[in-house]
Design a protein around this motif. Sequence first.
Motif, mmCIF file in Angstrom:
data_model
loop_
_atom_site.group_PDB
_atom_site.id
_atom_site.type_symbol
_atom_site.label_atom_id
_atom_site.label_comp_id
_atom_site.label_asym_id
_atom_site.label_seq_id
_atom_site.Cartn_x
_atom_site.Cartn_y
_atom_site.Cartn_z
ATOM 1 N N SER A 154 4.944 0.614 12.442
ATOM 2 C CA SER A 154 6.065 0.707 11.292
ATOM 3 C C SER A 154 6.410 -0.479 10.985
ATOM 4 N N GLU A 155 6.829 -1.491 11.894
ATOM 5 C CA GLU A 155 7.567 -2.887 11.877
ATOM 6 C C GLU A 155 6.386 -3.657 10.942
ATOM 7 N N ALA A 156 5.045 -3.537 11.509
ATOM 8 C CA ALA A 156 3.958 -4.304 11.022
ATOM 9 C C ALA A 156 3.839 -3.915 9.580
ATOM 10 N N ALA A 157 3.962 -2.707 9.125
ATOM 11 C CA ALA A 157 4.014 -2.232 7.862
ATOM 12 C C ALA A 157 4.963 -2.758 6.836
ATOM 13 N N ARG A 158 6.087 -2.741 7.339
ATOM 14 C CA ARG A 158 7.357 -3.369 6.814
ATOM 15 C C ARG A 158 7.333 -4.877 6.493
ATOM 16 N N ARG A 159 6.722 -5.539 7.316
ATOM 17 C CA ARG A 159 6.614 -7.085 7.306
ATOM 18 C C ARG A 159 5.321 -7.235 6.226
ATOM 19 N N LEU A 160 4.648 -6.334 6.046
ATOM 20 C CA LEU A 160 3.397 -6.512 5.196
ATOM 21 C C LEU A 160 3.667 -5.989 3.930
ATOM 22 N N GLY A 161 4.661 -5.259 3.817
ATOM 23 C CA GLY A 161 5.374 -4.755 2.376
ATOM 24 C C GLY A 161 4.283 -3.652 1.942
ATOM 25 N N MET A 162 4.070 -2.927 3.130
ATOM 26 C CA MET A 162 3.135 -1.832 2.621
ATOM 27 C C MET A 162 3.585 -0.401 3.477
ATOM 28 N N HIS A 163 3.121 0.854 2.890
ATOM 29 C CA HIS A 163 3.520 1.938 3.697
ATOM 30 C C HIS A 163 2.919 2.119 4.957
ATOM 31 N N ARG A 164 3.666 2.717 5.909
ATOM 32 C CA ARG A 164 3.279 2.789 7.386
ATOM 33 C C ARG A 164 1.880 3.564 7.096
ATOM 34 N N ARG A 165 1.858 4.707 6.280
ATOM 35 C CA ARG A 165 0.507 5.525 6.403
ATOM 36 C C ARG A 165 -0.722 4.637 5.789
ATOM 37 N N THR A 166 -0.529 4.002 4.856
ATOM 38 C CA THR A 166 -1.398 3.091 4.422
ATOM 39 C C THR A 166 -1.927 2.042 5.527
ATOM 40 N N LEU A 167 -1.062 1.306 5.948
ATOM 41 C CA LEU A 167 -1.429 0.488 7.170
ATOM 42 C C LEU A 167 -2.297 1.348 8.445
ATOM 43 N N ALA A 168 -1.713 2.601 8.764
ATOM 44 C CA ALA A 168 -2.644 3.330 9.556
ATOM 45 C C ALA A 168 -3.913 3.849 9.340
ATOM 46 N N ARG A 169 -4.081 3.837 7.861
ATOM 47 C CA ARG A 169 -5.208 4.243 7.253
ATOM 48 C C ARG A 169 -6.419 3.293 7.265
ATOM 49 N N LYS A 170 -5.763 2.057 7.062
ATOM 50 C CA LYS A 170 -6.684 0.751 7.208
ATOM 51 C C LYS A 170 -6.931 0.602 8.490
ATOM 52 N N LEU A 171 -6.042 0.758 9.480
ATOM 53 C CA LEU A 171 -6.545 0.410 10.917
ATOM 54 C C LEU A 171 -7.597 1.489 11.194
ATOM 55 N N ALA A 172 -7.235 2.717 10.814
ATOM 56 C CA ALA A 172 -8.364 3.918 11.125
ATOM 57 C C ALA A 172 -9.863 3.736 10.584
ATOM 58 N N LYS A 173 -9.800 2.805 9.694
ATOM 59 C CA LYS A 173 -11.186 2.562 9.017
ATOM 60 C C LYS A 173 -11.878 1.566 9.955
ATOM 61 N N ARG A 174 -11.412 0.740 10.993
ATOM 62 C CA ARG A 174 -11.814 -0.196 11.569
ATOM 63 C C ARG A 174 -12.024 -0.028 13.133
#
Length: 177
Positions: A154-174
Amino acid sequence: MAHDKRLLIVEDDEAFARTLKRSFERRGYEVALADSLEGVQALLAGGSFGHAVVDLKLGPQSGLACVQALHAHDPAMLIVVLTGFASIATAVEAIKLGATNYLAKPSNTDDIEAAFARGAGNPDTPLAPRPTSIKTLEWEHIHEVLKDSDFNISEAARRLGMHRRTLARKLAKRQVG
């Protein structure tokens, strides 16, 4: 048992830890298992190890704290960080904190033993330009921000300026783990 054949495996995936333990025991190592920094500290109170394999991501904790504690306990210990969460930022931090080597999963017992044997760097390694794609740069930046936010999505998504779910999806792909 000789100090140099004592191995500490720090891994929160029980099945993987058991498999790795059996594999190293067949090679003559005396193996102990821990799944957290607290477990590492308890085992270090009872003795020392010549080698350690540390997973970078231990549930909500970072394995980098374990690397730091192991290196502080015995600077001569050979420590290999094993992770499915590889990035340049975490590799640099692991080495700064005392790791001998850093391997991306999947790695097997042969890879880990070879990493223990490569304790010193090679100054003759050829320097070649590394073509970097936009996707690779994005992935490395995401990992750097994750490390800086103690792997809090959640904190990383905030710092990256993206939604938490978007970051979670990117991480799940890798295949993070």
